[in-house]
Structures are given as C-alpha cells and as structure tokens.
Write an enzyme that holds these catalytic residues in place. Structure first.
Site, PDB file in Angstrom:
ATOM      1  N   ARG A 125       0.845  -1.190   0.000  1.00 52.97           N
ATOM      2  CA  ARG A 125       0.000   0.000   0.000  1.00 52.97           C
ATOM      3  C   ARG A 125       0.888   1.251   0.000  1.00 52.97           C
ATOM      4  O   ARG A 125       1.040   1.941   1.019  1.00 52.97           O
ATOM      5  CB  ARG A 125      -0.927  -0.025   1.220  1.00 52.97           C
ATOM      6  CG  ARG A 125      -1.982  -1.133   1.178  1.00 52.97           C
ATOM      7  CD  ARG A 125      -2.995  -0.864   0.082  1.00 52.97           C
ATOM      8  NE  ARG A 125      -3.931  -1.946  -0.118  1.00 52.97           N
ATOM      9  CZ  ARG A 125      -5.093  -2.087   0.527  1.00 52.97           C
ATOM     10  NH1 ARG A 125      -5.418  -1.220   1.465  1.00 52.97           N
ATOM     11  NH2 ARG A 125      -5.896  -3.079   0.251  1.00 52.97           N
ATOM     12  N   GLN A 167      -0.533   2.309  -6.480  1.00 53.07           N
ATOM     13  CA  GLN A 167      -1.989   2.486  -6.543  1.00 53.07           C
ATOM     14  C   GLN A 167      -2.573   2.084  -7.894  1.00 53.07           C
ATOM     15  O   GLN A 167      -3.663   1.524  -7.967  1.00 53.07           O
ATOM     16  CB  GLN A 167      -2.347   3.935  -6.222  1.00 53.07           C
ATOM     17  CG  GLN A 167      -2.196   4.279  -4.743  1.00 53.07           C
ATOM     18  CD  GLN A 167      -2.595   5.710  -4.441  1.00 53.07           C
ATOM     19  OE1 GLN A 167      -2.885   6.496  -5.344  1.00 53.07           O
ATOM     20  NE2 GLN A 167      -2.591   6.068  -3.171  1.00 53.07           N
ATOM     21  N   ASP A 224      -3.080  -1.706  -7.894  1.00 52.27           N
ATOM     22  CA  ASP A 224      -3.745  -2.273  -6.715  1.00 52.27           C
ATOM     23  C   ASP A 224      -5.079  -2.907  -7.095  1.00 52.27           C
ATOM     24  O   ASP A 224      -6.137  -2.277  -7.017  1.00 52.27           O
ATOM     25  CB  ASP A 224      -3.935  -1.189  -5.660  1.00 52.27           C
ATOM     26  CG  ASP A 224      -4.408  -1.737  -4.326  1.00 52.27           C
ATOM     27  OD1 ASP A 224      -4.715  -2.951  -4.252  1.00 52.27           O
ATOM     28  OD2 ASP A 224      -4.479  -0.966  -3.359  1.00 52.27           O
ATOM     29  N   SER A 234      -7.918  -3.074  -4.343  1.00 51.88           N
ATOM     30  CA  SER A 234      -8.726  -1.865  -4.169  1.00 51.88           C
ATOM     31  C   SER A 234      -9.763  -1.729  -5.279  1.00 51.88           C
ATOM     32  O   SER A 234     -10.920  -1.397  -5.027  1.00 51.88           O
ATOM     33  CB  SER A 234      -7.820  -0.629  -4.132  1.00 51.88           C
ATOM     34  OG  SER A 234      -7.042  -0.617  -2.956  1.00 51.88           O
ATOM     35  N   TYR A 265      -2.234  -3.107   5.438  1.00 47.95           N
ATOM     36  CA  TYR A 265      -3.424  -3.953   5.474  1.00 47.95           C
ATOM     37  C   TYR A 265      -3.893  -4.137   6.915  1.00 47.95           C
ATOM     38  O   TYR A 265      -3.106  -4.079   7.855  1.00 47.95           O
ATOM     39  CB  TYR A 265      -3.132  -5.320   4.846  1.00 47.95           C
ATOM     40  CG  TYR A 265      -2.827  -5.256   3.376  1.00 47.95           C
ATOM     41  CD1 TYR A 265      -3.845  -5.274   2.435  1.00 47.95           C
ATOM     42  CD2 TYR A 265      -1.511  -5.158   2.923  1.00 47.95           C
ATOM     43  CE1 TYR A 265      -3.570  -5.210   1.075  1.00 47.95           C
ATOM     44  CE2 TYR A 265      -1.226  -5.088   1.562  1.00 47.95           C
ATOM     45  CZ  TYR A 265      -2.256  -5.113   0.645  1.00 47.95           C
ATOM     46  OH  TYR A 265      -1.981  -5.039  -0.695  1.00 47.95           O
TER      47      TYR A 265
END
Length: 389
Positions: A133, A138, A141, A144, A239
């Site tokens: 993370r 991002q 990911d 997500s 997490y």
C-alpha cells in the site's frame, strides 16, 4: 509471431461463477509495445462480452484450448488461483511451462498445494494480493479496484432483499422514512458501500477503529461510530491485521449497541492472510429488526457474522444473511477492464529492466513475489507452509 518475444498467455477462468477475463483487448497494444506477444484461450473473454475477434483485431493470437495456451506461454496472467482443469484432466500448474512466470492471485496460505506444485516446476509466482500500500502501487492495486466493485454490489444486493424503500418517500398515503444502513469497516469496499447507500437515499452510519478514516466517512455524508484504537490495527504494508480478543470484544459491544437500530448491515472487515473477525454474533442477529438484511462481504474469509454461510443466503430469526463471494465477477465488463488495467501497469513495472530480469530492489516486485527459482521467497508464506508440513 516473433520467436524472441515473450509470450503472455491469458487462459479462460475456470473457477465456478467467474465471468471476468484477466486482460481485455484494449490493453493488448500496451503489452505489445513492451515486446510481448499475447495469446488468449479461445472464448476466454466471452462471459465478459469480449470476443475472440476483438482480441485478434487488437493483435493477440487465439489458442484453441488451455493445453496449447499453457504450453506456449512464458507468462501466465490469471485472476483466480490455479486449480484442476476438468476439461483437460490436469491441474493448471501441471500444464504450465517449466520455469515460466505466473501473475494473478494465489491465496498461498489457503492453497499451499498450489505453491508446492509451482516450486516443483520452478515457476516464478507473483500474487497481486500482496501489493504494498504505497502511492506508486496504486495504479496496480487490484484489491482496491475489486473492493470498490464489491462495496457497490453489496448495497444493490441489500436493496434487493430488503422489503423497504431506501430513500425518504413522501407520498399521498404518508411519509416513509429512509432505510438505516450500518457499514462495518471503512476501507475501499466500505467507503464505496457508504457512497452507494447514500446515493440511494439511506441514512448511513459506519464503524471503523482507525481514526484516520473518520474524515472520509463524514465526507460521504455518513455518521462515524467507533472506538479509539488502543492497539495497532494495520500491518506495515497498510493492510488490516487481526486484533486481540479484548479489542475485538470492545468492538462487538459498540456494534451490539447500534445494530438493533438498522435495517441493513454491510460487513467488510477482513484480516490480511487470516480469517475475518467475527463482529456480529448470533445474539446480535437475534435482536435485530425483523426483515433486516446482512450482506457479509467477508464471507470468503469465514465471515464477519457468526451465522454467515459462504455462497449462500440464509434466513435466521427473520433476518436475511447474504454470504456473498466474488462480487467483482458479477460485473464482468468493468471488473475485467479494471483488473486488466491494474495488471498491465504491474507487468510494465515488472519488466522495466533492459535485460528482462526482475528487480527485487523494487518494493512492488519484492513484495508480490511468492516463489522464485524453486523456492518460497516470501518469508511469511514460507513460515506458514513449513509449519503445516
């Protein structure tokens, strides 16, 4: 097809109920620019409404079956962990080339047999679940992206099973108050669930133990309920981890005091690499409003509700409990597009070195690699599997 190019293979997903595909036609050109050729198994994109013709027009080859695809591919790109292919009567790992690379989900703590098979064939395995993370990751990911879909779908499912309107309704026959919704966990799935429930007109409360998410909850128009975190609730990678029994009991007390007021409860709390925490007990369900609905997104990890049955909707004490699994697969078009974009960004980062070797100094590469050169290189996974042996 140039023999010097790396071949990326995209098999048809064979996990029950899966409708997504790991790469969509639009991403083919991006990978070809990296000097990679793409081969997709015949019909792999059909359930997500991407035809073989679209892949061919984008420059991909089409293999007639899984056996041929696995025999050709240097890199296998999948969604669900490898499993037994009933049509070919072989395990998917068994069909892979010796020393190839696998990129997708592996669920190594629950499927150690898959990891052992990969070690035997010196397959380099990358698990997208272990994406760090960090800001740079991002765009890769997948958790997500898929969690956002799950949060949205959970609210739609709740609306389907609830015998009430979500919004405030002012009619000639009288005024109907808005549904009251409680969201447990304000991660990506929880925040999307809040936003969706609010768009439908519900009154929403959200429970989370992380002070940092309070502003996010309130910015979406929901009320934040929770308790001050008295212990660390996140791993170094960002997490959520399992908390102590004492802390969990404190959470349950707050949830118990609020759950009786709500028509819908959506649970999203998961612990990385472990079973989900039980936040809703049998006794809490017994005291809820008759006709209320619980949608348990954590069902695949055991569930946040004590009564949840993964993959089934059950009724107990007049309450409907939906043990939903693999919600992203229920939106195969957008689920495939988002997954594919994340995957393409990851592959681009993974093969950024000029000689095609992996850069294990890179945090993204290092964190997601589970097996390499016939060994388990993730220390936590190695410890777990050795303990079972």
């Amino acid at each position: 097809m140039s023999s010097k190019n790396i071949i990326v293979g995209v098999p048809k997903e064979i996990y029950g109920g899966e409708m997504r595909v790991a790469l969509v036609p639009k991403m083919i050109s991006s990978l070809k620019r990296l000097g990679q050729d793409i081969v997709i198994e015949k019909g792999a994109g059909n359930r997500a409404f991407f035809s073989d013709e679209e892949y061919e027009q984008a420059g991909a080859g089409v293999a007639p079956n899984a056996a041929q695809l696995y025999a050709e591919a240097d890199i296998i790109v999948k969604i669900n962990p490898p499993q037994e292919n009933m049509d070919e009567e072989k395990h998917e790992v068994e069909m892979m080339k010796q020393g190839c690379t696998y990129i997708g989900f592996l669920n190594p703590t629950k499927k150690p047999d898959v990891i052992r098979r990969m070690i035997e064939k010196t397959i380099t395995g990358f698990d997208m679940e272990y994406m760090p993370r960090i800001a740079r990751a991002q765009s890769m990911d997948i958790l997500s992206s898929m969690s956002s879909i799950a949060g949205y779908r959970a609210v739609i499912i709740a609306a389907q099973y609830l015998g009430k309107f979500f919004p405030l309704m002012m009619t000639a026959a009288g005024t109907i108050p808005p549904v009251r919704v409680m969201i447990l966990g304000a991660g990506v799935a929880g925040l999307q669930a809040i936003a969706t429930a609010r768009r439908l007109g519900a009154s929403v409360e959200a429970f989370d133990v992380r002070p940092a998410v309070r502003e996010q909850i309130e910015s979406l128009g929901a009320k934040c309920i929770g308790l001050d975190a008295i212990e660390t609730v996140e791993t170094i990678g960002g997490y959520t981890k399992r908390v102590s029994d004492e802390f969990l009991e404190s959470e349950r007390e707050i949830i118990d005091s609020r759950i009786v007021h709500h028509d819908v409860v959506i649970t999203t709390a998961k612990a990385f690499g472990e079973n989900a925490p039980v936040l809703i007990t049998d006794g809490m369900v017994r005291r809820m409003k008759k006709g209320a609905v619980i949608v348990d997104i954590a069902a695949d990890q055991g569930g946040n509700c004590e009564l949840t049955v993964a993959g089934k909707n059950i009724e107990k004490y007049g309450i409907t409990i939906c043990g939903v699994i693999n919600l992203p697969a229920t939106f195969p078009v957008d689920g495939s597009i988002l997954y594919s974009k994340n995957m393409t960004n990851f592959i681009t980062n993974l093969y950024k070195t000029k000689d095609g070797t992996f850069d294990f100094e890179d945090e993204i590469t290092r964190s997601t690699c589970i097996t390499y050169q016939g060994k388990i290189v993730n220390k936590a996974i190695k410890k777990t599997i050795q303990k079972e042996e």
